[in-house]
Motif scaffolding. Structure first.
Motif, PDB file in Angstrom:
ATOM      1  N   THR A 175     -32.392 -15.914 -40.434  1.00 43.82           N
ATOM      2  CA  THR A 175     -33.677 -16.009 -41.125  1.00 43.82           C
ATOM      3  C   THR A 175     -34.829 -15.651 -40.193  1.00 43.82           C
ATOM      4  OG1 THR A 175     -32.769 -17.748 -42.548  1.00 43.82           O
ATOM      5  CG2 THR A 175     -35.154 -17.525 -42.481  1.00 43.82           C
ATOM      6  N   SER A 176     -34.768 -16.102 -38.939  1.00 46.94           N
ATOM      7  CA  SER A 176     -35.807 -15.736 -37.968  1.00 46.94           C
ATOM      8  C   SER A 176     -35.802 -14.239 -37.680  1.00 46.94           C
ATOM      9  CB  SER A 176     -35.596 -16.514 -36.665  1.00 46.94           C
ATOM     10  OG  SER A 176     -35.713 -17.902 -36.867  1.00 46.94           O
ATOM     11  N   GLN A 178     -35.042 -11.924 -39.737  1.00 44.99           N
ATOM     12  CA  GLN A 178     -35.599 -11.186 -40.878  1.00 44.99           C
ATOM     13  C   GLN A 178     -37.110 -11.054 -40.784  1.00 44.99           C
ATOM     14  OE1 GLN A 178     -33.369  -9.699 -43.098  1.00 44.99           O
ATOM     15  NE2 GLN A 178     -32.069 -10.503 -41.467  1.00 44.99           N
ATOM     16  N   LYS A 179     -37.762 -11.961 -40.036  1.00 46.07           N
ATOM     17  CA  LYS A 179     -39.220 -11.908 -39.880  1.00 46.07           C
ATOM     18  C   LYS A 179     -39.650 -10.999 -38.737  1.00 46.07           C
ATOM     19  CE  LYS A 179     -39.494 -16.704 -41.465  1.00 46.07           C
ATOM     20  NZ  LYS A 179     -39.922 -18.098 -41.115  1.00 46.07           N
TER      21      LYS A 179
END
Length: 288
Positions: A175-176, A178-179
């Motif tokens: 998730t990190s 993806q940013k």
């Protein structure tokens, strides 16, 4: 104006009221009852004495080398599992973020597949793999190394916990990632930075929050795990959750079991909060 703004201030509380009520009934009330139970006196002949309160159970947990050794074993195993999951899970998340469809979906399904199987089933599977006649020892014998005692050891618990907890590390790190802006990596490469330097100086600092979140989750779940230590650790290799189970169901000493459970909860919170502040502080200082 004051009358019209009043409903807007109370609206968040009204909307969150059912969730707060559920949280209170399902978590806070049982914790309060467990805390009260932990202070009740206990007699082997008569059992729990509801009207009498004592600190003897906490003194026993703090002063007995047996319980201190179990807590130490629980925390070093949990820390090792979190460290292994951080290394392996970060690598898996980086590979996952670099893959294209449909391979990304396939690998993500492989990572999440263990969550679809019961922990007990996975524990029995590892017991068959690590047993004296299991696949691992059979392979070691074929290589000429001979049998190695793996089942009912700390390493069997560590291996199984890593397998169970790895998805809880991969998802936050992924998730990190993806940013992360891909143009930042392209800019570093255009400035003649090597791919390893880009990974070390650009990518990894950006995923520190994900690694921290995953480590906290893995450590907390590993420290309170019961099925894996109970089935792969055996009766001699105790961890805190198995001690609580024994005190409640075998010894019937519910106050001592409640005291051990609350000490585990408080110690877990202290470790998690300290780790969070330490890593977060260094991360903020590194980013200026």
């Amino acid at each position: 104006m004051a009358a019209s703004s009043q409903p807007s201030r109370s609206l968040p509380w009204l909307l969150s009221g059912p969730a707060l009520l559920l949280f209170t009934v399902m978590l806070l009330v049982p914790l309060a009852l467990t805390a009260v139970l932990s202070f009740n006196a206990y007699d082997v002949a008569t059992g729990v004495k509801p009207g009498e309160f004592t600190l003897a159970h906490y003194a026993q947990v703090a002063g007995d080398d047996y319980y201190r050794g179990i807590f130490w074993r629980t925390f070093w195993i949990s820390a090792l599992v979190a460290l292994i999951c951080a290394v392996v899970g970060t690598a898996e998340a980086v590979v996952l973020s670099r893959m294209s469809q449909p391979w990304r979906s396939i690998l993500l399904l492989v990572v999440l597949a263990p969550l679809l199987v019961s922990v007990v089933v996975r524990a029995f599977g590892w017991s068959m793999l690590l047993g004296p006649e299991g696949v691992v020892n059979t392979a070691l014998q074929a290589l000429g190394i001979g049998r190695v005692r793996l089942l009912y050891t700390e390493w069997a618990v560590v291996i199984a916990l890593v397998h169970v907890m790895l998805p809880f590390m991969v998802i936050p790190v992924w998730t990190s990632l993806q940013k992360l802006d891909p143009q930042v990596e392209s800019a570093a490469l255009s400035l003649m930075a090597s791919p390893f330097t880009v990974l070390r100086r650009v990518v990894l600092p950006q995923v520190v929050p994900g690694v921290l979140s995953g480590s906290l989750i893995v450590f907390g779940l590993s420290a309170s795990s019961f099925a894996i230590p109970g089935l792969l650790g055996g009766r001699r290799l105790k961890m805190v959750a198995t001690i609580v189970y024994d005190e409640y169901l075998h010894e019937l000493n519910w106050p001592l079991g409640a005291a051990v459970a609350l000490v585990l909860l408080v110690a877990n919170l202290l470790v998690l909060v300290s780790l969070n502040r330490m890593v977060e502080g260094r991360y903020k200082r590194a980013l200026g």
